[in-house]
Design an enzyme around this catalytic site. Sequence first.
Site, PDB file in Angstrom:
ATOM      1  N   SER A 125       0.834  -1.201   0.000  1.00  0.00           N
ATOM      2  CA  SER A 125       0.000   0.000   0.000  1.00  0.00           C
ATOM      3  C   SER A 125       0.866   1.247   0.000  1.00  0.00           C
ATOM      4  O   SER A 125       1.983   1.244   0.554  1.00  0.00           O
ATOM      5  CB  SER A 125      -0.847  -0.026   1.276  1.00  0.00           C
ATOM      6  N   TYR A 149      -1.872  -0.776  10.961  1.00  0.00           N
ATOM      7  CA  TYR A 149      -2.127  -1.351   9.638  1.00  0.00           C
ATOM      8  C   TYR A 149      -0.910  -1.128   8.732  1.00  0.00           C
ATOM      9  O   TYR A 149      -0.388  -2.055   8.112  1.00  0.00           O
ATOM     10  CB  TYR A 149      -3.375  -0.719   9.001  1.00  0.00           C
ATOM     11  N   LYS A 153       1.914  -3.835   6.953  1.00  0.00           N
ATOM     12  CA  LYS A 153       2.307  -3.914   5.534  1.00  0.00           C
ATOM     13  C   LYS A 153       3.825  -3.771   5.394  1.00  0.00           C
ATOM     14  O   LYS A 153       4.464  -4.489   4.644  1.00  0.00           O
ATOM     15  CB  LYS A 153       1.607  -2.813   4.727  1.00  0.00           C
TER      16      LYS A 153
END
Length: 339
Positions: A125, A149, A153
């Site tokens: 991302s 989050y 990643k």
Amino acid sequence: MKKILVTGGTGFIGSHTVVSLIEAGYTPVIIDNLDNSSDLVLDRIESISGARAEFIRGDIRSENTLNELFAKHRFEAVVHFAGLKAVGESVEKPMRYYSNNVEGSIQLLKAMDRYDCRRLVFSSSATVYGDPVSVPIKEGFALSATNPYGQSKLTVETMLRDLAAADERWEFTLLRYFNPVGAHESGLIGEEPNGIPNNLMPFIAQVAVGRLEKLSVWGGDYDTPDGTGVRDYIHVMDLAEAHIEAVKSFKPNHGCRAYNVGTGGGYSVLEMIRAFEKASNCEIPYSIEPRRSGDIASSYADPELCHRELGWHAKRGISEIMRDQWNWQRKNPNGYTVG
Ligand code: NAD
Ligand code: WQD
């Protein structure tokens, strides 16, 4: 037929990629625990593509489930979408994110190693760039995380880079998505977030069908042309097609490669509202509210590396995005719920 394991394949981006894989002549096999998706997606994929994807309802953290899957099929590569993605929830429940996103990826890599399958496309991302020093963002920019989050990643990215450096048999492609939006042009599959959407596009679309009353625009005082946040919105079918190029591009000594998947340009929140209104003929009531914590002013990709090395670039623009977003929401005002 080349088989591809698609983790999280009933989700938003996964389902669109499954359609593209079938169209490109691959045989996708899906594993998903349906934590954030519906198995009705499988019927819709079949209606679009004419092929029924094999589906295993299971969790990628289950060693037994993965063993059964890899024992049954010989996979050419894995496209790994399975994970959780709500930034706010990740702040409240960090362990849920580290467990699904990091532990899940570790279990998957262990199973791949056991069964001698060492090619993986990872859903990364633009969040791994944190608050970038400038735009457009290039792959070589500093990486950082601003929430659990994003950290999950970044941790998986680091793990994959370390693994490829330690053992050249591994081949990894990290696709750093910018802001995926839109839907398949049939209107049969699209995004249906659980609860109230956090993301701009599904929020606008749900206002249009009357599920939500009005949009709050988070911040009108950013250093952008109209004061609202600017993002690189990429049509989900363009994004799906990037995965096909990624799968095709694996070769010995590939190592670990990271690519931005974006259009190279940005739209502000107000521009997005206007473009949606034009496509849908619906008025979107909104008010400008204080900034949302953790948001940045502007984020858009330099997608040149992906173009050069994977031969991919976004083909669909803002009008296709809005047309398809509206078509999906209009035909499925309550998502995949039946009746
Ligand atoms: P999504 O929630 O629609 O799809 C993810 C799928 O994974 C869901 O169907 C969910 O049920 C499944 N899943 C979650 N945990 C699982 C587990 N432990 N085992 C098996 N299945 C599991 O999300 P999406 O928008 O399609 O995103 C796909 C991937 O892309 C995610 O990894 C996400 O972090 C990443 N990503 C998404 C965006 C975005 O804005 N949508 C942007 C950048 C990166
Ligand atoms: C876009 C713009 C908001 C909602 C997030 C994740 C990122 C990635 C993609 C997974 C911003 C504004 C939004 C609303 C608004 N996901 N907005 N009102 O924040 O760029 O990225 O999704 O990897 O990690 O952080 O996307 O769609 O939430 O916001 O004004 O109700 O719309 O402030 O400027 P974002 P978004």
